[in-house]
Design a protein around this motif. Structure first.
Motif, PDB file in Angstrom:
ATOM      1  N   ALA A 179     -10.814  24.201  -6.185  1.00 57.63           N
ATOM      2  CA  ALA A 179     -10.732  24.182  -4.710  1.00 57.63           C
ATOM      3  C   ALA A 179     -11.783  23.448  -4.088  1.00 57.63           C
ATOM      4  N   ILE A 180     -13.058  24.300  -4.281  1.00 55.24           N
ATOM      5  CA  ILE A 180     -14.187  23.791  -3.455  1.00 55.24           C
ATOM      6  C   ILE A 180     -14.611  22.525  -3.858  1.00 55.24           C
ATOM      7  N   PHE A 181     -14.747  22.278  -5.088  1.00 54.23           N
ATOM      8  CA  PHE A 181     -15.297  20.935  -5.555  1.00 54.23           C
ATOM      9  C   PHE A 181     -14.314  19.687  -5.368  1.00 54.23           C
ATOM     10  N   THR A 182     -13.123  19.928  -5.235  1.00 52.19           N
ATOM     11  CA  THR A 182     -12.176  18.897  -4.828  1.00 52.19           C
ATOM     12  C   THR A 182     -12.384  18.541  -3.367  1.00 52.19           C
ATOM     13  N   GLY A 183     -12.587  19.645  -2.639  1.00 51.29           N
ATOM     14  CA  GLY A 183     -13.094  19.295  -1.026  1.00 51.29           C
ATOM     15  C   GLY A 183     -14.157  18.568  -1.192  1.00 51.29           C
ATOM     16  N   ALA A 220      -9.483  12.226   3.224  1.00 52.60           N
ATOM     17  CA  ALA A 220      -8.499  13.263   3.837  1.00 52.60           C
ATOM     18  C   ALA A 220      -7.638  13.883   2.771  1.00 52.60           C
ATOM     19  N   MET A 221      -7.612  13.095   1.640  1.00 47.34           N
ATOM     20  CA  MET A 221      -6.654  13.300   0.334  1.00 47.34           C
ATOM     21  C   MET A 221      -7.568  14.337  -0.193  1.00 47.34           C
ATOM     22  N   PHE A 222      -8.587  14.289  -0.641  1.00 51.57           N
ATOM     23  CA  PHE A 222      -9.646  15.099  -0.992  1.00 51.57           C
ATOM     24  C   PHE A 222      -9.478  16.358  -0.606  1.00 51.57           C
ATOM     25  N   LEU A 223      -9.895  16.313   0.829  1.00 50.83           N
ATOM     26  CA  LEU A 223     -10.021  17.523   1.591  1.00 50.83           C
ATOM     27  C   LEU A 223      -8.689  18.591   1.596  1.00 50.83           C
ATOM     28  N   THR A 224      -7.587  17.983   1.238  1.00 46.53           N
ATOM     29  CA  THR A 224      -6.504  18.687   1.116  1.00 46.53           C
ATOM     30  C   THR A 224      -6.505  19.494  -0.320  1.00 46.53           C
ATOM     31  N   THR A 254     -16.767  14.377   0.482  1.00 48.41           N
ATOM     32  CA  THR A 254     -18.227  13.836   1.228  1.00 48.41           C
ATOM     33  C   THR A 254     -19.011  12.953   0.401  1.00 48.41           C
ATOM     34  N   SER A 255     -18.430  12.562  -0.860  1.00 49.76           N
ATOM     35  CA  SER A 255     -19.042  11.592  -1.688  1.00 49.76           C
ATOM     36  C   SER A 255     -19.745  10.443  -0.925  1.00 49.76           C
ATOM     37  N   THR A 256     -20.722  10.131  -1.342  1.00 48.93           N
ATOM     38  CA  THR A 256     -21.524   8.649  -0.796  1.00 48.93           C
ATOM     39  C   THR A 256     -21.783   7.806  -1.819  1.00 48.93           C
ATOM     40  N   ASN A 257     -21.521   7.886  -3.053  1.00 49.18           N
ATOM     41  CA  ASN A 257     -21.640   7.121  -4.000  1.00 49.18           C
ATOM     42  C   ASN A 257     -20.626   7.602  -5.312  1.00 49.18           C
ATOM     43  N   VAL A 258     -20.828   6.706  -6.364  1.00 47.86           N
ATOM     44  CA  VAL A 258     -19.662   7.038  -7.575  1.00 47.86           C
ATOM     45  C   VAL A 258     -20.348   8.046  -8.319  1.00 47.86           C
ATOM     46  N   TRP A 259     -21.563   8.518  -8.377  1.00 51.34           N
ATOM     47  CA  TRP A 259     -22.324   9.334  -9.145  1.00 51.34           C
ATOM     48  C   TRP A 259     -21.692  11.010  -8.343  1.00 51.34           C
ATOM     49  N   GLN A 260     -22.093  11.043  -7.096  1.00 45.27           N
ATOM     50  CA  GLN A 260     -21.656  12.524  -6.515  1.00 45.27           C
ATOM     51  C   GLN A 260     -20.132  12.492  -6.947  1.00 45.27           C
TER      52      GLN A 260
END
Length: 432
Positions: A108-112, A187-191, A116-122
């Motif tokens: 749950a935490i890492f999906t949320g 927003a989808m990842f935040l859910t 916040t990702s700013t590039n594909v590596w994150q």
């Protein structure tokens, strides 16, 4: 006549569930539902997320680059799933509910955080760690329900539990239809962070199964991973690994590429981008409904004709439906409607995963059950990661989605020759 009626009445009676068993099931089911939602979110937001992040990472957002990067990131996610075998020994040592909650916290935490990702590596790192948590949830939820529920109810409990994962697919499709279309992929990842609440409830309200408590009290500490590889369990461990690998390859080949296939077919039919996305969401919902029905139909069938024959029926159904959907309907001039119709059939036979929730716990004793469950599922995910990477390369090389996915039907044919080597546990009680 009265005797027959009395027998039927007795047959209909089931051992009542106590409050902890009910709360534990719904906690495991909700975790598995949100697990399914979380894992399928990626498939639904793959194109918009990578279209935004690839240029920020120094790559052009061409369809080929999106497809290749998507396959690499998903393979990385599956490697995280594979590493989830670490949860099994922890659960055999410290308990089912505590470790189950820990898996839910992790994914749950890492999906949320993926929002916040700013590039594909994150995005890749966040999805990798989320995969470690997601991969452990099934093994722990399946083990918990098998041990906590009464013997006369645990088999249907396995079918009920497995519906959660595909209810998660349906939930992800519904969110994409509403939240995704209007607010975007972040927003989808935040859910996906919502399951933290479920983890807290599990820790506060659910007791450890009595079977584990009794086994833990009298067990001399052993190394469970070494034991499932020993003479007593080696054969059934590796056969289960192979069968689960086949099921996982088929699941991800069909489910992960299904939205992209529907979007392509919808665009070919002249639909707008928004309508294509909505159609993909509706098709995913239909796939999920089919799979839920397949999960519910499986336990009674397994009780009637046995575990091995049931898996053979479902594997044969998967082979036919994957070949018919991706190998035939996908290439029809007006293939959208036939493809979506075949998705329902593919979904139904995709319910074969419910058998493993029922069957795997029956093959191993309590002291090593969670380890065996986690190891067998993780092994399949490692192989699935490699196959997914090869599929991405094949799609890029052949410039078509249908044929590479359709060829995965062959692994289910192979599975029909492996099933006879598995143990038949029909009519047996859960080993202590």
């Amino acid at each position: 006549m009265n005797t027959v009626t009395d027998r039927r009445a007795v047959a209909r009676q089931r051992t009542p569930l106590n409050r902890s068993q009910i709360a534990g099931f719904w906690g495991a089911w909700a975790g598995w539902t949100l697990d399914g939602m979380d894992s399928f979110i990626y498939a639904l937001v793959l194109t918009p997320a990578l279209t935004e992040l690839l240029p920020r990472s120094g790559f052009a957002a061409t369809p080929s680059n999106v497809g290749l990067a998507g396959s690499i990131l998903f393979a990385l996610f599956l490697v995280g799933w594979g590493l989830s075998f670490i949860w099994g020994p922890l659960a055999d040592r410290f308990g089912r509910t505590k470790v189950l909650a820990a898996t839910i916290f992790t994914f749950a935490i890492f999906t949320g955080l993926a929002a916040t990702s700013t590039n594909v590596w994150q995005l890749g790192i966040f999805r990798f760690i989320a995969g470690v948590g997601i991969g452990g949830e099934w093994a722990l939820a399946g083990t918990y329900v098998a041990e906590a529920w009464p013997e006369d109810r645990r088999k249907m409990g396995a079918g009920y539990l497995q519906t959660g994962y595909y209810a998660g697919f349906f939930l992800a499709a519904a969110l994409n239809y509403t939240v995704g279309v209007h607010f975007g992929w972040r927003a989808m990842f935040l859910t996906g962070a919502v399951p933290v609440v479920v983890a807290i409830l599990i820790l506060l309200r659910v007791k450890e199964p009595e079977k584990w408590q009794k086994a833990d009290a009298k067990t001399v500490r052993v190394k469970p991973l070494r034991e499932i590889m020993g003479p007593a369990y080696r054969r059934r461990t590796w056969v289960a690994c192979i069968l689960l690998t086949i099921a996982i390859i088929g699941l991800w080949a069909g489910a992960v590429y299904e939205p992209s296939a529907v979007i392509q077919l919808a665009a070919r039919a002249g639909m707008s981008k928004g309508d294509s996305i909505r159609t993909a969401s509706l098709a995913t919902g239909l796939l999920s409904i089919g799979t839920i029905l397949g999960c519910l139909a499986l336990p009674p069938l397994a009780e009637r004709i046995g575990r091995k024959m049931t898996l053979a029926v479902y594997f044969a159904g998967m082979a036919v439906s994957i070949a018919a959907s991706f190998g035939w309907a996908f290439y029809l001039p007006n293939g959208l409607a036939p493809f979506i119709a075949w998705l329902f059939v593919l979904g139904f036979f995709g319910g074969n995963f419910a058998l493993f929730s029922l069957w795997l716990p029956e093959q191993f004793e309590t002291r090593v059950r969670a380890t065996a469950f986690a190891f067998c599922t993780s092994f399949g995910r490692f192989v699935g990661a490699g196959v997914n990477f090869l599929l991405g390369a094949a799609v890029l090389h052949m410039q078509t989605l249908g044929v590479p996915i359709a060829l995965t039907a062959l692994v289910f044919v192979l599975g029909l020759f492996v099933i006879p080597f598995a143990p038949e546990t029909k009519g047996e009680t859960l080993p202590q």
